[in-house]
Write a protein that holds these residues in place. Sequence first.
Motif, PDB file in Angstrom:
ATOM      1  N   SER A   1      -9.757  67.900 -25.395  1.00  0.00           N
ATOM      2  CA  SER A   1     -10.313  68.530 -24.199  1.00  0.00           C
ATOM      3  C   SER A   1     -10.048  67.678 -22.956  1.00  0.00           C
ATOM      4  CB  SER A   1     -11.817  68.769 -24.363  1.00  0.00           C
ATOM      5  OG  SER A   1     -12.510  67.537 -24.531  1.00  0.00           O
ATOM      6  N   VAL A   2     -10.100  66.352 -23.120  1.00  0.00           N
ATOM      7  CA  VAL A   2      -9.791  65.446 -22.007  1.00  0.00           C
ATOM      8  C   VAL A   2      -8.305  65.515 -21.670  1.00  0.00           C
ATOM      9  CG1 VAL A   2      -9.785  63.037 -21.246  1.00  0.00           C
ATOM     10  CG2 VAL A   2     -11.694  63.916 -22.611  1.00  0.00           C
ATOM     11  N   LEU A   3      -7.467  65.549 -22.704  1.00  0.00           N
ATOM     12  CA  LEU A   3      -6.025  65.624 -22.476  1.00  0.00           C
ATOM     13  C   LEU A   3      -5.631  66.919 -21.782  1.00  0.00           C
ATOM     14  CD1 LEU A   3      -4.681  64.168 -25.852  1.00  0.00           C
ATOM     15  CD2 LEU A   3      -5.110  62.975 -23.704  1.00  0.00           C
ATOM     16  N   GLU A   4      -6.275  68.017 -22.163  1.00  0.00           N
ATOM     17  CA  GLU A   4      -5.995  69.296 -21.508  1.00  0.00           C
ATOM     18  C   GLU A   4      -6.308  69.223 -20.022  1.00  0.00           C
ATOM     19  OE1 GLU A   4      -4.570  71.925 -22.580  1.00  0.00           O
ATOM     20  OE2 GLU A   4      -4.671  71.890 -24.772  1.00  0.00           O
ATOM     21  N   ARG A   5      -7.465  68.658 -19.688  1.00  0.00           N
ATOM     22  CA  ARG A   5      -7.841  68.569 -18.272  1.00  0.00           C
ATOM     23  C   ARG A   5      -6.890  67.684 -17.484  1.00  0.00           C
ATOM     24  NH1 ARG A   5     -13.050  68.123 -20.582  1.00  0.00           N
ATOM     25  NH2 ARG A   5     -13.178  65.883 -20.139  1.00  0.00           N
ATOM     26  N   ARG A   6      -6.294  66.701 -18.156  1.00  0.00           N
ATOM     27  CA  ARG A   6      -5.392  65.773 -17.485  1.00  0.00           C
ATOM     28  C   ARG A   6      -3.923  66.193 -17.579  1.00  0.00           C
ATOM     29  NH1 ARG A   6      -7.950  59.756 -18.896  1.00  0.00           N
ATOM     30  NH2 ARG A   6     -10.052  60.243 -18.158  1.00  0.00           N
ATOM     31  N   GLY A   7      -3.662  67.319 -18.214  1.00  0.00           N
ATOM     32  CA  GLY A   7      -2.288  67.784 -18.368  1.00  0.00           C
ATOM     33  C   GLY A   7      -1.464  66.934 -19.308  1.00  0.00           C
ATOM     34  N   LEU A   8      -2.128  66.312 -20.285  1.00  0.00           N
ATOM     35  CA  LEU A   8      -1.454  65.379 -21.191  1.00  0.00           C
ATOM     36  C   LEU A   8      -1.442  65.831 -22.648  1.00  0.00           C
ATOM     37  CD1 LEU A   8      -2.834  61.971 -19.815  1.00  0.00           C
ATOM     38  CD2 LEU A   8      -0.486  62.824 -19.625  1.00  0.00           C
ATOM     39  N   ARG A   9      -1.852  67.065 -22.901  1.00  0.00           N
ATOM     40  CA  ARG A   9      -1.953  67.495 -24.299  1.00  0.00           C
ATOM     41  C   ARG A   9      -0.617  67.376 -25.022  1.00  0.00           C
ATOM     42  NH1 ARG A   9      -2.076  67.964 -28.720  1.00  0.00           N
ATOM     43  NH2 ARG A   9      -3.210  69.354 -30.115  1.00  0.00           N
ATOM     44  N   HIS A  10       0.487  67.695 -24.333  1.00  0.00           N
ATOM     45  CA  HIS A  10       1.819  67.639 -24.948  1.00  0.00           C
ATOM     46  C   HIS A  10       2.285  66.206 -25.173  1.00  0.00           C
ATOM     47  CE1 HIS A  10       2.617  66.919 -20.741  1.00  0.00           C
ATOM     48  NE2 HIS A  10       3.870  66.591 -21.009  1.00  0.00           N
ATOM     49  N   ARG A  11       1.587  65.228 -24.593  1.00  0.00           N
ATOM     50  CA  ARG A  11       1.965  63.818 -24.725  1.00  0.00           C
ATOM     51  C   ARG A  11       1.014  63.056 -25.638  1.00  0.00           C
ATOM     52  NH1 ARG A  11       5.325  61.106 -24.780  1.00  0.00           N
ATOM     53  NH2 ARG A  11       5.143  59.476 -23.208  1.00  0.00           N
ATOM     54  N   LYS A  12       0.198  63.757 -26.403  1.00  0.00           N
ATOM     55  CA  LYS A  12      -0.770  63.087 -27.275  1.00  0.00           C
ATOM     56  C   LYS A  12      -0.060  62.049 -28.149  1.00  0.00           C
ATOM     57  CE  LYS A  12      -4.661  63.965 -30.337  1.00  0.00           C
ATOM     58  NZ  LYS A  12      -5.556  64.992 -30.902  1.00  0.00           N
ATOM     59  N   GLY A  13      -0.597  60.829 -28.128  1.00  0.00           N
ATOM     60  CA  GLY A  13       0.030  59.720 -28.827  1.00  0.00           C
ATOM     61  C   GLY A  13       0.710  58.753 -27.884  1.00  0.00           C
ATOM     62  N   ALA A  14       0.976  59.191 -26.640  1.00  0.00           N
ATOM     63  CA  ALA A  14       1.533  58.290 -25.633  1.00  0.00           C
ATOM     64  C   ALA A  14       0.460  57.302 -25.200  1.00  0.00           C
ATOM     65  CB  ALA A  14       2.048  59.083 -24.440  1.00  0.00           C
ATOM     66  N   VAL A  15       0.874  56.207 -24.587  1.00  0.00           N
ATOM     67  CA  VAL A  15      -0.067  55.138 -24.257  1.00  0.00           C
ATOM     68  C   VAL A  15      -1.183  55.630 -23.335  1.00  0.00           C
ATOM     69  CG1 VAL A  15       1.296  54.277 -22.298  1.00  0.00           C
ATOM     70  CG2 VAL A  15      -0.228  52.725 -23.558  1.00  0.00           C
ATOM     71  N   GLU A  16      -0.866  56.563 -22.432  1.00  0.00           N
ATOM     72  CA  GLU A  16      -1.876  57.035 -21.486  1.00  0.00           C
ATOM     73  C   GLU A  16      -2.874  57.997 -22.112  1.00  0.00           C
ATOM     74  OE1 GLU A  16       1.916  59.535 -20.635  1.00  0.00           O
ATOM     75  OE2 GLU A  16       1.383  57.513 -21.344  1.00  0.00           O
ATOM     76  N   THR A  17      -2.710  58.320 -23.399  1.00  0.00           N
ATOM     77  CA  THR A  17      -3.645  59.229 -24.071  1.00  0.00           C
ATOM     78  C   THR A  17      -4.640  58.485 -24.960  1.00  0.00           C
ATOM     79  OG1 THR A  17      -2.190  59.641 -25.991  1.00  0.00           O
ATOM     80  CG2 THR A  17      -1.881  61.028 -24.042  1.00  0.00           C
ATOM     81  N   PHE A  18      -4.760  57.170 -24.739  1.00  0.00           N
ATOM     82  CA  PHE A  18      -5.721  56.358 -25.478  1.00  0.00           C
ATOM     83  C   PHE A  18      -6.741  55.736 -24.525  1.00  0.00           C
ATOM     84  CE2 PHE A  18      -2.298  56.559 -28.495  1.00  0.00           C
ATOM     85  CZ  PHE A  18      -2.923  56.533 -29.733  1.00  0.00           C
ATOM     86  N   ASP A  19      -7.916  55.454 -25.070  1.00  0.00           N
ATOM     87  CA  ASP A  19      -8.952  54.718 -24.336  1.00  0.00           C
ATOM     88  C   ASP A  19      -8.644  53.233 -24.474  1.00  0.00           C
ATOM     89  OD1 ASP A  19     -11.203  53.598 -23.231  1.00  0.00           O
ATOM     90  OD2 ASP A  19     -12.560  54.231 -24.850  1.00  0.00           O
ATOM     91  N   ALA A  20      -7.755  52.744 -23.621  1.00  0.00           N
ATOM     92  CA  ALA A  20      -7.293  51.361 -23.730  1.00  0.00           C
ATOM     93  C   ALA A  20      -8.404  50.368 -23.443  1.00  0.00           C
ATOM     94  CB  ALA A  20      -6.117  51.134 -22.784  1.00  0.00           C
ATOM     95  N   ASP A  21      -9.237  50.645 -22.449  1.00  0.00           N
ATOM     96  CA  ASP A  21     -10.336  49.735 -22.139  1.00  0.00           C
ATOM     97  C   ASP A  21     -11.336  49.680 -23.286  1.00  0.00           C
ATOM     98  OD1 ASP A  21      -9.725  48.691 -19.519  1.00  0.00           O
ATOM     99  OD2 ASP A  21     -10.063  50.702 -18.752  1.00  0.00           O
ATOM    100  N   GLY A  22     -11.606  50.834 -23.890  1.00  0.00           N
ATOM    101  CA  GLY A  22     -12.512  50.853 -25.033  1.00  0.00           C
ATOM    102  C   GLY A  22     -11.968  50.055 -26.195  1.00  0.00           C
ATOM    103  N   PHE A  23     -10.664  50.174 -26.437  1.00  0.00           N
ATOM    104  CA  PHE A  23     -10.058  49.398 -27.509  1.00  0.00           C
ATOM    105  C   PHE A  23     -10.156  47.908 -27.221  1.00  0.00           C
ATOM    106  CE2 PHE A  23      -6.483  46.967 -29.078  1.00  0.00           C
ATOM    107  CZ  PHE A  23      -6.594  47.191 -30.441  1.00  0.00           C
ATOM    108  N   GLN A  24      -9.854  47.511 -25.991  1.00  0.00           N
ATOM    109  CA  GLN A  24      -9.884  46.090 -25.652  1.00  0.00           C
ATOM    110  C   GLN A  24     -11.295  45.528 -25.800  1.00  0.00           C
ATOM    111  OE1 GLN A  24     -11.206  44.228 -22.868  1.00  0.00           O
ATOM    112  NE2 GLN A  24     -10.269  42.371 -23.711  1.00  0.00           N
ATOM    113  N   THR A  25     -12.294  46.322 -25.431  1.00  0.00           N
ATOM    114  CA  THR A  25     -13.682  45.883 -25.591  1.00  0.00           C
ATOM    115  C   THR A  25     -14.008  45.659 -27.069  1.00  0.00           C
ATOM    116  OG1 THR A  25     -14.369  47.021 -23.571  1.00  0.00           O
ATOM    117  CG2 THR A  25     -16.086  46.512 -25.184  1.00  0.00           C
ATOM    118  N   MET A  26     -13.563  46.591 -27.919  1.00  0.00           N
ATOM    119  CA  MET A  26     -13.796  46.422 -29.359  1.00  0.00           C
ATOM    120  C   MET A  26     -13.103  45.172 -29.877  1.00  0.00           C
ATOM    121  SD  MET A  26     -12.329  48.507 -32.624  1.00  0.00           S
ATOM    122  CE  MET A  26     -10.749  47.744 -32.240  1.00  0.00           C
ATOM    123  N   ALA A  27     -11.852  44.937 -29.437  1.00  0.00           N
ATOM    124  CA  ALA A  27     -11.113  43.763 -29.894  1.00  0.00           C
ATOM    125  C   ALA A  27     -11.835  42.476 -29.515  1.00  0.00           C
ATOM    126  CB  ALA A  27      -9.702  43.779 -29.321  1.00  0.00           C
ATOM    127  N   ALA A  28     -12.426  42.461 -28.322  1.00  0.00           N
ATOM    128  CA  ALA A  28     -13.172  41.271 -27.897  1.00  0.00           C
ATOM    129  C   ALA A  28     -14.401  41.062 -28.766  1.00  0.00           C
ATOM    130  CB  ALA A  28     -13.569  41.408 -26.426  1.00  0.00           C
TER     131      ALA A  28
END
Length: 217
Positions: A78-105
């Motif tokens: 649903s977030v990807l649809e709103r951002r026009g990124l549904r066709h790019r699912k799996g690309a770097v911009e379709t991940f919660d990078a900040d959330g991942f980095q917080t978990m890694a810390a």
Amino acid sequence: MTVAGGRRPPSFGLPPGYFDTEDGQGLIGRINAVPGERVLVAVAGAPGSGKSTLAEALVDQLSDAVLVPMDGFHLDDSVLERRGLRHRKGAVETFDADGFQTMAARLEQPGREVIYPVFDRSRELAVAGAGVVAPASRVVVIEGNYLLLDQAPWNRARYDLTVFLEVPEAELARRLTARWRGFGKDEAAVAAHLANDLANARFVTRQSRPANVILRG
């Protein structure tokens, strides 16, 4: 590893008996030699490179180890649809990078329980709170495409040992075609997924930092 609720994709890239070889034993020995109460091992590579297979096998070979896949940080469709990124699912911009980095810390902290999301491929969504790293888990094997990207916030995550799987593009294309056909996709959908995956693969190959260990095949 059991993925919440879903059928698993084909496994790629790890030859039978790998951990009986000198290279396989050397990798296990290198991980075991890392000092510390909590050791983070990053397994990175392009889509279809076999990183999930290798990461799962490493956890099976190591004591007190747990696997944390990056895929749980997929943004919802649903977030990807709103951002026009549904066709790019799996690309770097379709991940919660900040959330991942917080978990890694948080994972760096010895003796800490860490809850993380798990991607359910059968429903194409992330399930919050589906994975747990127990306080007693000393080795955490993290796997994903973008772990070694040389750009913020991905490059703020700190790992004790990094592994990168390097696979020729023609072989990636063969594996990825088989993967999407295995999910029952028609040929048009397979072609669309393949184009997206290979674009992501090129990005990973060009933009990732050098790893401590490079496995080619």
